[in-house]
Design a protein around this motif. Structure first.
Motif, short mmCIF file in Angstrom:
data_model
loop_
_atom_site.label_atom_id
_atom_site.label_comp_id
_atom_site.label_asym_id
_atom_site.label_seq_id
_atom_site.Cartn_x
_atom_site.Cartn_y
_atom_site.Cartn_z
N ASP A 1 1.32 0.87 -4.17
CA ASP A 1 1.75 1.28 -5.51
C ASP A 1 1.09 0.42 -6.59
O ASP A 1 0.64 0.93 -7.61
N ALA A 2 1.06 -0.90 -6.33
CA ALA A 2 0.49 -1.82 -7.33
C ALA A 2 -0.99 -1.52 -7.55
O ALA A 2 -1.46 -1.49 -8.69
N GLN A 3 -1.71 -1.29 -6.46
CA GLN A 3 -3.16 -1.04 -6.62
C GLN A 3 -3.43 0.35 -7.17
O GLN A 3 -4.38 0.53 -7.93
N ARG A 4 -2.61 1.32 -6.79
CA ARG A 4 -2.81 2.66 -7.37
C ARG A 4 -2.58 2.61 -8.87
O ARG A 4 -3.23 3.32 -9.63
N PHE B 1 -6.21 -9.89 -4.84
CA PHE B 1 -6.98 -9.93 -3.60
C PHE B 1 -8.39 -10.47 -3.80
O PHE B 1 -9.11 -10.70 -2.85
N PHE C 1 3.24 -4.90 -11.93
CA PHE C 1 4.30 -5.08 -10.94
C PHE C 1 4.95 -6.46 -11.05
O PHE C 1 4.36 -7.41 -11.57
N LEU D 1 -6.69 2.59 -8.23
CA LEU D 1 -7.27 2.70 -6.89
C LEU D 1 -6.89 4.04 -6.27
O LEU D 1 -5.73 4.43 -6.27
N ARG E 1 -3.50 0.42 -10.68
CA ARG E 1 -4.72 -0.10 -11.29
C ARG E 1 -5.90 0.84 -11.02
O ARG E 1 -7.06 0.44 -11.05
N ASP F 1 1.51 -9.22 -4.88
CA ASP F 1 1.34 -7.89 -4.28
C ASP F 1 0.03 -7.23 -4.67
O ASP F 1 -0.30 -6.18 -4.16
N PRO G 1 -8.51 -4.13 -1.07
CA PRO G 1 -7.42 -4.41 -2.02
C PRO G 1 -6.03 -4.30 -1.41
O PRO G 1 -5.09 -4.88 -1.92
N GLY H 1 -5.83 -7.47 1.61
CA GLY H 1 -5.87 -8.82 1.03
C GLY H 1 -4.49 -9.36 0.73
O GLY H 1 -4.05 -10.35 1.34
N PRO H 2 -3.76 -8.69 -0.18
CA PRO H 2 -2.41 -9.18 -0.51
C PRO H 2 -1.47 -9.19 0.70
O PRO H 2 -0.65 -10.09 0.83
N THR I 1 4.59 -1.29 -1.45
CA THR I 1 4.56 -1.95 -2.75
C THR I 1 3.13 -2.26 -3.18
O THR I 1 2.74 -2.03 -4.33
N ILE I 2 2.35 -2.77 -2.22
CA ILE I 2 0.97 -3.12 -2.54
C ILE I 2 0.17 -1.87 -2.90
O ILE I 2 -0.57 -1.85 -3.89
N LEU J 1 3.81 7.24 -9.76
CA LEU J 1 4.10 6.66 -8.44
C LEU J 1 5.27 7.41 -7.81
O LEU J 1 5.35 7.54 -6.59
N GLN K 1 1.75 -16.74 3.77
CA GLN K 1 2.67 -17.48 2.92
C GLN K 1 4.10 -17.38 3.46
O GLN K 1 4.82 -18.37 3.56
#
Lengths: 258, 270
Positions: free
Chosen positions: A172-175, B92, B84, A179, A177, B89, A194, A197-198, A169-170, B53, A205
């Motif tokens: 996908d989220a950064q790609r 950072f 998202f 990345l 944007r 997620d 990137p 970090g998450p 998921t992370i 994606l 958490q």
């Protein structure tokens, strides 16, 4: 693919899925001991002859060997480093230009290590694939494992697949944007922050929330605990255990006497 | 002008398990499209095709008349910005501005222009005052806005908001609604939402999905009168629409309280 994503366990109706987790654990422990004590890497690799029919009978043959293919680079590196730079090497195999030497005992040592990792990984993965974590932990607590420790085992088995899905998921989220996660080494290293970090923040958490959720459900209550899943030791388990121990001892003896 | 054309697209995560089944869909410039449907109906799977994606198992996706298969996600992100669901997620960086700058800097936007874009994006979402804070010190509403700003700063043509209102309090809901109305001036917007009140108020077009198929594509007014379809996807029209529908002689496609009041007034005059 029931349960996929939660743990590596794969729900199947096979002979070895019904075998008690402790029996399978005994097989795994024997294999680990053998792979450290057998005389020669050939004897270690021979253990693979046993896992193949077992994995077929468990209906997870291709899955059992899948991690090996992902780690082929590690094995190449192992042979490269040990072959050229083994500290106690004495027997030369080939002299190469620029003062490099390929050592025979280095390669043998690498083969020994590789065989060890290979066999332990295959058996270990087979164990995880065929053993429901709940069954494992409940059987372990029955023979005296502390409840908290059992929970640690349970979460450890769950954490890697969970990390994997969260990581996806992370990524996908950064790609999304812009990345680039593929490409050359520098590009990949750059994309590390990137992504990690998450993942790290999320895990911290989640750990906090999870511990609170556990406490809210009387995790640390004193007294006897029961478990929903019950795995009993049947006759076939006893037979397999005896065979495993007898085989391990004779194989060990054989490797040192022959 | 169409931004996205989806032609006969099917998609399977595992062989034999169709998540999308022969989807045809065209997205035009300037639209605000709401994709609705129950969980697992294929909404997110569909929009993940828009920025590469996911790649279709069958069929093709055209982005500005070019085949999406030939482009990377990074390239497609210039056109399709995807926000998202969970901001955790993606966050950072230790400063909001840096977080928002991540996308445009990946696009190679240089110093001055980068600053302009980041500030503008933060103003658009209403987080300019918070720009020097640590993103993790913000509340969920604001983190979500940071995520949206980080896409807005990339200035794509299309912005996809995946469940923008989940977990938001009422103030957050109003803010998201205002934001969508702000975004629609310059962008084409897709929202995936279970919040039918939001859909009724902002969407210019509704796409209803069920079991990987588009079962309805039209205006919100029309969508909320299709009771059988709504029931099939376990959706409920806004309460005000339901109220109007249950009253004899009332219009069935009332979407807002204002519309309801107008209708009521005309009825009372008669």
């Amino acid at each position: 693919m029931a349960n996929a994503g939660l743990t590596s366990y794969i729900e199947k109706n096979s002979y070895f899925h019904k075998v008690n987790p402790l029996t399978k654990l005994l097989i795994l422990i024997c294999v680990i001991i053998l792979s450290f004590t057998l005389k020669n890497f050939i004897y270690i690799l021979a253990l693979l002859v046993i896992i193949i029919p077992i994995a077929i009978k468990s209906k997870v043959l291709s899955m059992t060997f899948s991690p090996i293919f992902k780690l082929y680079f590690m094995f190449i590196l192992l042979f490269f480093i040990q072959g050229f730079f083994h500290p106690y090497a004495t027997e030369k195999l080939i002299d190469l230009p620029f003062g490099f030497t390929l050592w025979k005992d280095g390669l043998l040592y690498a083969a020994y290590i590789a065989a060890r990792i290979f066999v332990m990984m295959v058996f270990g993965y087979w164990f995880v694939l065929t053993t429901h974590p709940g069954d494992l932990v409940s059987s372990l607590s029955r023979i005296g494992l502390p409840h908290a420790l059992g929970y640690i085992i349970l979460t450890t088995l769950q954490i890697i697949p969970r990390f994997r899905t969260q990581m996806q998921t992370i990524i996908d989220a950064q790609r999304s944007r812009g990345l680039e996660t593929q490409g050359n080494l520098i590009q990949r290293l750059k994309s590390f922050v990137p992504l990690l970090g998450p993942l790290f923040m999320g895990s911290v958490q989640q750990a906090v929330e999870k511990s609170m959720a556990l406490e809210a459900r009387a995790f640390s209550a004193k007294g006897e605990k029961t478990s929903y899943r019950q795995a009993t030791i049947k006759t076939k388990d006893k037979v397999i255990m005896v065979i495993t121990v007898l085989f391990s001892i004779s194989w060990e003896v054989l490797s040192w006497t022959l | 002008m169409s931004i996205i054309q989806v032609k006969n697209v099917s998609f399977e995560y595992f062989k034999g398990v169709k998540v999308l089944n022969n989807i045809n869909f065209t997205l035009n410039k300037g639209e605000v499209v709401a994709i609705i449907g129950q969980n697992g109906s294929g909404k997110t799977t569909l929009v993940k095709h828009f920025n590469g994606l996911l790649r279709p198992t069958k069929g093709e996706v055209l982005i500005n008349d070019e085949d999406a298969v030939k482009k990377t996600v990074a390239q497609l992100s210039h056109t399709c910005g995807y926000v998202f669901q969970n901001p955790d997620d993606q966050i950072f960086n230790s400063v909001v501005t840096a977080e928002v700058a991540f996308g445009p800097s990946n696009m190679g936007i240089k110093s001055h222009e980068l600053k302009v874009r980041v500030n503008e994006a933060l103003r658009t979402v209403g987080l300019y005052e918070e720009r020097d804070k640590h993103p993790l010190d913000l509340d969920l509403n604001q983190k979500k806005l940071v995520a949206i700003a980080s896409i807005v700063a990339m200035r794509p043509e299309l912005i996809i908001l995946d469940e923008p209102t989940t977990g938001q309090d009422h103030a957050g809901l109003l803010r998201v609604e205002a934001l969508i109305n702000e975004l629609r001036k310059n962008y084409t917007v897709i929202i995936i939402s279970h919040d039918m009140n939001l859909v009724a108020r902002v969407a210019s077009r509704v796409v209803m999905m069920c079991n990987g198929e588009i079962i309805f594509d039209g205006s919100p007014k029309e969508a909320f009168t299709k009771n059988a379809l709504m029931k099939k996807t376990y959706l409920k029209p806004p309460i005000i629409t339901e109220l109007a529908q249950s009253l004899k002689g009332f219009k069935r496609d009332v979407l807002t309280v204002d519309e309801f009041m107008d209708e009521l007034k005309t009825k009372l005059k008669k």
